[in-house]
Write a protein that holds these residues in place. Structure first.
Motif, PDB file in Angstrom:
ATOM      1  N   ALA A 170      46.316 -69.157 -57.596  1.00  0.00           N
ATOM      2  CA  ALA A 170      46.591 -69.279 -59.028  1.00  0.00           C
ATOM      3  C   ALA A 170      45.969 -70.558 -59.580  1.00  0.00           C
ATOM      4  N   GLN A 220      43.117 -70.723 -62.451  1.00  0.00           N
ATOM      5  CA  GLN A 220      43.314 -71.453 -63.704  1.00  0.00           C
ATOM      6  C   GLN A 220      42.194 -72.464 -63.955  1.00  0.00           C
ATOM      7  N   LYS A 254      52.558 -66.094 -57.220  1.00  0.00           N
ATOM      8  CA  LYS A 254      51.616 -66.092 -58.347  1.00  0.00           C
ATOM      9  C   LYS A 254      52.360 -66.170 -59.676  1.00  0.00           C
ATOM     10  N   TYR A 291      51.939 -69.183 -62.337  1.00  0.00           N
ATOM     11  CA  TYR A 291      51.470 -68.925 -63.704  1.00  0.00           C
ATOM     12  C   TYR A 291      52.510 -69.369 -64.734  1.00  0.00           C
ATOM     13  N   HIS A 339      52.275 -73.139 -65.002  1.00  0.00           N
ATOM     14  CA  HIS A 339      51.068 -73.531 -65.734  1.00  0.00           C
ATOM     15  C   HIS A 339      51.238 -73.268 -67.229  1.00  0.00           C
ATOM     16  N   TYR A 340      51.905 -72.184 -67.568  1.00  0.00           N
ATOM     17  CA  TYR A 340      52.083 -71.821 -68.977  1.00  0.00           C
ATOM     18  C   TYR A 340      52.905 -72.867 -69.715  1.00  0.00           C
ATOM     19  N   TYR A 392      41.253 -64.015 -67.864  1.00  0.00           N
ATOM     20  CA  TYR A 392      42.384 -64.794 -67.365  1.00  0.00           C
ATOM     21  C   TYR A 392      43.672 -64.353 -68.059  1.00  0.00           C
ATOM     22  N   ALA A 438      46.905 -62.813 -66.391  1.00  0.00           N
ATOM     23  CA  ALA A 438      48.135 -63.589 -66.531  1.00  0.00           C
ATOM     24  C   ALA A 438      49.242 -62.727 -67.130  1.00  0.00           C
ATOM     25  N   TYR A 471      50.836 -60.717 -64.434  1.00  0.00           N
ATOM     26  CA  TYR A 471      51.785 -61.448 -63.600  1.00  0.00           C
ATOM     27  C   TYR A 471      53.108 -61.667 -64.325  1.00  0.00           C
TER      28      TYR A 471
END
Length: 150
Positions: free
Chosen positions: A46, A50, A89, A93, A96-97, A110, A114, A117
């Protein structure tokens, strides 16, 4: 002499049971390690996804198709590993979001993956694809017969 042979025999049998018990403990650790391995691998993948920047659209499309093929082959090969991988994953994600907001510039590929996921993984696991069913409507017309006096 007979007592010595008997004691050696008993000692050898007890040692074989001990080594067999230790092998079982090691195999149980491998099962747990497989789950954590795939979760760590998912976090690494992941992070790479990114940070991935492609030279052109074709390269980017090939990258995402390869990633999708890997996940599909893992799902077919080992369901537990696939679930661990997808959970890792999804968590990566989501993390990261939270700090990505507007300063990250990702491609549409992406965002497409995303969203899978975030939304698609749970749905896909609960409702796997079913075979296609083709409904055919067969209608047979029969002549109508009316009886009347006039």
């Amino acid at each position: 002499m007979k007592l010595f042979k008997t004691s050696i025999f008993i000692l050898a049998i007890s040692m074989s049971f001990l080594t067999h018990a230790q092998e079982n403990e090691i195999s149980n650790e491998n099962t747990v390690d497989k789950k954590t391995y795939y979760q760590k691998r998912a976090v690494e993948d992941a992070k790479y996804e990114q940070e991935f920047v492609a030279e052109n659209k074709k390269e980017e499309e090939a990258f995402w198709n390869d990633q999708k093929d890997y996940e599909e082959s893992l799902r077919k090969k080992d369901r537990k590993a696939y679930r661990a991988y997808m959970k890792g994953k999804k968590d990566a994600y989501a993390e990261h979001y939270e700090h990505c907001n507007n300063h990250c510039h990702h491609s549409e590929y992406y965002y497409h993956h995303a969203s899978f996921y975030y939304h698609g993984y749970g749905y896909y696991e609960r409702y796997p694809r079913r075979r296609s069913i083709i409904n055919t409507g067969v209608r047979v017309n029969t002549p109508s017969v009316r009886l009347g006096l006039f």
